[in-house]
Design a protein around this motif. Structure first.
Motif, PDB file in Angstrom:
ATOM      1  N   ALA A   1      67.952  36.711  69.750  1.00 40.32           N
ATOM      2  CA  ALA A   1      68.825  35.959  68.516  1.00 40.32           C
ATOM      3  C   ALA A   1      69.089  37.122  67.574  1.00 40.32           C
ATOM      4  O   ALA A   1      70.088  36.781  66.540  1.00 40.32           O
ATOM      5  CB  ALA A   1      68.101  34.992  67.935  1.00 40.32           C
ATOM      6  N   VAL A   2      68.740  38.270  67.470  1.00 41.96           N
ATOM      7  CA  VAL A   2      68.967  39.340  66.535  1.00 41.96           C
ATOM      8  C   VAL A   2      69.735  40.458  67.355  1.00 41.96           C
ATOM      9  O   VAL A   2      69.702  41.742  66.787  1.00 41.96           O
ATOM     10  CB  VAL A   2      67.708  39.918  66.075  1.00 41.96           C
ATOM     11  N   GLU A   3      70.338  40.347  68.509  1.00 48.78           N
ATOM     12  CA  GLU A   3      71.081  41.448  68.937  1.00 48.78           C
ATOM     13  C   GLU A   3      72.254  41.798  68.288  1.00 48.78           C
ATOM     14  O   GLU A   3      72.792  41.067  67.143  1.00 48.78           O
ATOM     15  CB  GLU A   3      71.628  40.814  70.195  1.00 48.78           C
ATOM     16  N   HIS A   4      72.835  42.899  68.420  1.00 53.08           N
ATOM     17  CA  HIS A   4      74.262  43.409  67.902  1.00 53.08           C
ATOM     18  C   HIS A   4      75.194  42.564  67.945  1.00 53.08           C
ATOM     19  O   HIS A   4      75.248  41.925  69.180  1.00 53.08           O
ATOM     20  CB  HIS A   4      74.429  44.788  68.133  1.00 53.08           C
ATOM     21  N   GLU A   5      76.496  42.434  67.102  1.00 46.66           N
ATOM     22  CA  GLU A   5      77.470  41.483  67.405  1.00 46.66           C
ATOM     23  C   GLU A   5      78.031  41.825  68.766  1.00 46.66           C
ATOM     24  O   GLU A   5      78.632  40.957  69.216  1.00 46.66           O
ATOM     25  CB  GLU A   5      78.484  41.516  66.095  1.00 46.66           C
ATOM     26  N   SER A   6      78.456  43.055  69.358  1.00 47.08           N
ATOM     27  CA  SER A   6      78.808  43.250  70.567  1.00 47.08           C
ATOM     28  C   SER A   6      78.176  42.535  71.631  1.00 47.08           C
ATOM     29  O   SER A   6      78.697  42.580  72.714  1.00 47.08           O
ATOM     30  CB  SER A   6      78.751  44.814  70.889  1.00 47.08           C
ATOM     31  N   VAL A   7      76.766  42.443  71.485  1.00 47.10           N
ATOM     32  CA  VAL A   7      76.134  41.716  72.785  1.00 47.10           C
ATOM     33  C   VAL A   7      76.414  40.307  72.486  1.00 47.10           C
ATOM     34  O   VAL A   7      76.847  39.551  73.468  1.00 47.10           O
ATOM     35  CB  VAL A   7      74.591  42.108  72.744  1.00 47.10           C
TER      36      VAL A   7
ATOM     37  N   ARG B   1      69.557  31.998  73.822  1.00 45.36           N
ATOM     38  CA  ARG B   1      69.083  33.021  72.787  1.00 45.36           C
ATOM     39  C   ARG B   1      67.459  32.897  72.752  1.00 45.36           C
ATOM     40  O   ARG B   1      66.973  31.938  72.498  1.00 45.36           O
ATOM     41  CB  ARG B   1      69.810  32.820  71.456  1.00 45.36           C
ATOM     42  N   ILE B   2      67.058  33.975  72.758  1.00 45.06           N
ATOM     43  CA  ILE B   2      65.606  34.241  72.609  1.00 45.06           C
ATOM     44  C   ILE B   2      65.083  34.232  71.005  1.00 45.06           C
ATOM     45  O   ILE B   2      65.670  35.025  70.397  1.00 45.06           O
ATOM     46  CB  ILE B   2      65.028  35.613  73.354  1.00 45.06           C
ATOM     47  N   PRO B   3      64.236  33.297  70.575  1.00 43.17           N
ATOM     48  CA  PRO B   3      64.150  33.181  69.195  1.00 43.17           C
ATOM     49  C   PRO B   3      63.097  34.446  68.916  1.00 43.17           C
ATOM     50  O   PRO B   3      62.585  35.005  69.643  1.00 43.17           O
ATOM     51  CB  PRO B   3      63.186  32.127  68.950  1.00 43.17           C
ATOM     52  N   VAL B   4      63.115  34.749  67.464  1.00 44.97           N
ATOM     53  CA  VAL B   4      62.288  35.876  67.072  1.00 44.97           C
ATOM     54  C   VAL B   4      61.144  35.209  65.950  1.00 44.97           C
ATOM     55  O   VAL B   4      61.330  33.983  65.440  1.00 44.97           O
ATOM     56  CB  VAL B   4      62.934  36.853  66.313  1.00 44.97           C
ATOM     57  N   ASP B   5      59.950  35.925  65.659  1.00 41.14           N
ATOM     58  CA  ASP B   5      59.194  35.538  64.498  1.00 41.14           C
ATOM     59  C   ASP B   5      59.782  35.930  63.147  1.00 41.14           C
ATOM     60  O   ASP B   5      60.801  36.292  63.087  1.00 41.14           O
ATOM     61  CB  ASP B   5      57.960  35.915  64.823  1.00 41.14           C
ATOM     62  N   ARG B   6      58.771  35.723  62.204  1.00 44.05           N
ATOM     63  CA  ARG B   6      59.229  35.912  60.682  1.00 44.05           C
ATOM     64  C   ARG B   6      59.424  37.462  60.526  1.00 44.05           C
ATOM     65  O   ARG B   6      60.279  37.681  59.644  1.00 44.05           O
ATOM     66  CB  ARG B   6      58.108  35.428  59.839  1.00 44.05           C
ATOM     67  N   THR B   7      58.802  38.224  61.579  1.00 45.67           N
ATOM     68  CA  THR B   7      58.978  39.712  61.296  1.00 45.67           C
ATOM     69  C   THR B   7      60.134  40.206  62.030  1.00 45.67           C
ATOM     70  O   THR B   7      60.650  41.462  62.007  1.00 45.67           O
ATOM     71  CB  THR B   7      57.931  40.501  61.858  1.00 45.67           C
TER      72      THR B   7
ATOM     73  N   ARG C   1      59.750  31.037  79.046  1.00 42.91           N
ATOM     74  CA  ARG C   1      60.209  29.416  79.366  1.00 42.91           C
ATOM     75  C   ARG C   1      61.741  29.469  79.737  1.00 42.91           C
ATOM     76  O   ARG C   1      62.124  28.741  80.703  1.00 42.91           O
ATOM     77  CB  ARG C   1      59.937  28.420  78.097  1.00 42.91           C
ATOM     78  N   LEU C   2      62.618  30.075  78.923  1.00 39.17           N
ATOM     79  CA  LEU C   2      64.081  30.134  79.371  1.00 39.17           C
ATOM     80  C   LEU C   2      64.193  30.878  80.736  1.00 39.17           C
ATOM     81  O   LEU C   2      65.043  30.534  81.460  1.00 39.17           O
ATOM     82  CB  LEU C   2      64.821  31.265  78.316  1.00 39.17           C
ATOM     83  N   LEU C   3      63.490  32.047  81.104  1.00 33.69           N
ATOM     84  CA  LEU C   3      63.813  32.449  82.484  1.00 33.69           C
ATOM     85  C   LEU C   3      63.345  31.151  83.619  1.00 33.69           C
ATOM     86  O   LEU C   3      63.822  31.228  84.529  1.00 33.69           O
ATOM     87  CB  LEU C   3      62.813  33.681  82.548  1.00 33.69           C
ATOM     88  N   ALA C   4      61.966  30.631  83.184  1.00 31.85           N
ATOM     89  CA  ALA C   4      61.652  29.561  84.260  1.00 31.85           C
ATOM     90  C   ALA C   4      62.575  28.455  84.171  1.00 31.85           C
ATOM     91  O   ALA C   4      62.628  27.703  85.203  1.00 31.85           O
ATOM     92  CB  ALA C   4      60.068  29.204  84.006  1.00 31.85           C
TER      93      ALA C   4
ATOM     94  N   VAL D   1      67.953  42.593  75.401  1.00 34.49           N
ATOM     95  CA  VAL D   1      67.146  42.856  74.217  1.00 34.49           C
ATOM     96  C   VAL D   1      67.024  44.240  73.856  1.00 34.49           C
ATOM     97  O   VAL D   1      66.962  44.897  74.350  1.00 34.49           O
ATOM     98  CB  VAL D   1      65.374  42.429  74.475  1.00 34.49           C
ATOM     99  N   MET D   2      67.487  44.456  72.518  1.00 34.48           N
ATOM    100  CA  MET D   2      67.689  45.551  71.932  1.00 34.48           C
ATOM    101  C   MET D   2      66.233  46.409  71.772  1.00 34.48           C
ATOM    102  O   MET D   2      65.399  45.868  71.709  1.00 34.48           O
ATOM    103  CB  MET D   2      68.407  45.441  70.981  1.00 34.48           C
ATOM    104  N   LEU D   3      66.630  47.759  71.790  1.00 32.85           N
ATOM    105  CA  LEU D   3      65.349  48.521  71.378  1.00 32.85           C
ATOM    106  C   LEU D   3      64.887  48.557  69.893  1.00 32.85           C
ATOM    107  O   LEU D   3      63.678  48.121  69.634  1.00 32.85           O
ATOM    108  CB  LEU D   3      65.503  49.903  72.016  1.00 32.85           C
ATOM    109  N   VAL D   4      65.767  48.810  69.080  1.00 33.41           N
ATOM    110  CA  VAL D   4      65.681  49.024  67.700  1.00 33.41           C
ATOM    111  C   VAL D   4      66.935  48.090  66.876  1.00 33.41           C
ATOM    112  O   VAL D   4      67.967  48.206  67.300  1.00 33.41           O
ATOM    113  CB  VAL D   4      65.587  50.184  67.140  1.00 33.41           C
ATOM    114  N   ASN D   5      66.310  47.172  66.035  1.00 30.94           N
ATOM    115  CA  ASN D   5      67.390  46.458  65.423  1.00 30.94           C
ATOM    116  C   ASN D   5      68.054  47.316  64.158  1.00 30.94           C
ATOM    117  O   ASN D   5      67.483  47.926  63.558  1.00 30.94           O
ATOM    118  CB  ASN D   5      66.855  45.120  64.560  1.00 30.94           C
ATOM    119  N   ASN D   6      69.438  46.991  64.593  1.00 36.31           N
ATOM    120  CA  ASN D   6      70.259  48.051  63.534  1.00 36.31           C
ATOM    121  C   ASN D   6      70.106  47.360  62.188  1.00 36.31           C
ATOM    122  O   ASN D   6      70.568  48.374  61.175  1.00 36.31           O
ATOM    123  CB  ASN D   6      71.758  47.632  63.873  1.00 36.31           C
TER     124      ASN D   6
END
Length: 375
Positions: A96-102, A111-117, A127-130, A140-145
């Motif tokens: 859910a936090v990918e760059h707009e180009s993704v 979309r895979i949710p993220v925690d508060r951090t 679950r989504l895979l299953a 999934v990005m390596l480092v959030n922009n």
């Protein structure tokens, strides 16, 4: 006269684009003197081909890949689009936090949710895979922009591969800032961009593992092993190679120490400020600061007048200021998300730049937040 008017500025927006390194400028100048098409078999063409191949080796070393895996593109956005749109028929799963180009390349993706951090929820990914039918592609990005949060990409890849999925990682903000090794991460596709490293804008790469075959977006020739048609951008590629080499061999200042000092001083100077993503692993060059009550764009303008360049979140939307989908996914309310600035350091950042930022930002906060006037 303002600091900006006097010409003394501190550029702290390296996640948007990093200034050109001197070695890169030299490599590009040399490439400008070369004549020929790298696909030509005559002496001039072979000379140009050697320059492209040397840059390919340099970029491959940065990515922990082999030269044969490097496909040059016009930037990270094209690399992400090639990865996401190159496998027709696969269902797409992105964080859910990918760059707009993704996100824009895969508008119907789960979309895979993220925690508060801001770290992806691995149980949700499982679950989504299953739940879905058919083979998947997970991105999934390596480092959030925006926040600098580092995602557990190797664990994402392990879960995805167990379900037969292809794995893509946008490593644009990670290259040169955190250890990078395509094979160790376990991903099939890795996106890179030159201008985040002190290279030229308009040049990037998609690292494609052996046996992985995305359909080309651009057709018309056999360049880049039939994966991206068009005569190679020699000057940009030469600059990219030089930037990749410099990122490994001349990394520059201890950015994590500078960033940590900046955060300590900011938190001490301005009560109520928050660091987005604090508590999660983060790249050492970036901080995302929220000053509730003061709009991010207001802070950017005030700092600009004081001679300091920062961003109000991502800088990839043609100057448009809009709510951050990253902070929204992290559960931040609109008033907090709207009060954020991103400060990102790079190869030429100094302690003096940090001093100038903290001094200007604290003075601005005291001026614009009534409760801080007496602090």
């Amino acid at each position: 006269m303002t600091v900006a008017a006097a010409g003394r500025r501190s550029y702290l927006d390296h996640n948007a684009s990093s200034p050109l390194r001197p070695a890169v400028r030299g490599a590009m100048a040399e490439a400008l003197d070369l004549t020929g098409n790298p696909s030509s078999v005559h002496t001039d063409g072979r000379t140009v081909r050697r320059a492209v191949d040397e840059a390919r080796r340099q970029v491959a070393r940065l990515a922990g890949a082999t030269p044969a895996e490097v496909v040059f593109t016009a930037g990270g956005t094209e690399a992400n689009n090639l990865a996401l749109r190159g496998f027709a028929g696969r269902r797409l799963i992105v964080s859910a936090v990918e760059h707009e180009s993704v996100l824009a390349a895969a508008p119907a993706a789960a979309r895979i949710p993220v925690d508060r951090t801001g770290v992806v929820d691995l149980a949700a990914l499982e679950r989504l895979l299953a739940e879905g039918q058919g083979p998947a592609l997970v991105s999934v990005m390596l480092v959030n922009n925006e926040t600098g949060v580092i995602q557990p990409v190797a664990e994402v890849a392990r879960l995805a591969r167990a379900r037969g999925a292809i794995v893509h990682c946008d490593a644009v903000q990670g290259a040169g800032r955190v250890p990078l090794d395509r094979a160790a991460l376990g991903v099939d596709l890795l996106s890179l961009s030159a201008h985040k490293l002190g290279g030229p804008a308009g040049c990037g790469a998609l690292v494609v593992a052996e046996g992985c075959h995305p359909d080309p977006l651009i057709r018309g020739g056999g360049q880049e092993r039939w994966r991206r048609a068009g005569t190679e951008n020699l000057v940009g590629i030469a600059g990219f190679g030089a930037a990749a080499a410099a990122a490994l061999d001349a990394p520059g200042p201890d950015l994590a120490a500078l960033r940590d000092g900046l955060e300590r001083r900011a938190l001490a100077a301005v009560p109520g400020v928050r660091v987005m993503g604090m508590g999660a692993p983060r790249a050492g060059n970036v901080t995302c600061l929220a000053l509730p009550g003061v709009a991010g764009e207001t802070q950017v303008m005030a700092l600009d007048l004081a001679g300091v360049s920062v961003s109000a979140g991502a800088a990839c939307s043609s100057g448009k200021v809009r709510p951050s989908h990253v902070l929204e996914a992290m559960g931040e309310p609109e008033d907090v998300a709207g009060s954020v600035i991103r400060v990102s350091l790079g190869w030429n950042s100094t302690a003096a730049d940090v001093d100038r930022f903290v001094t200007a930002w604290a003075a601005m906060a005291r001026r614009l937040v009534p409760a801080l006037a007496a602090v």
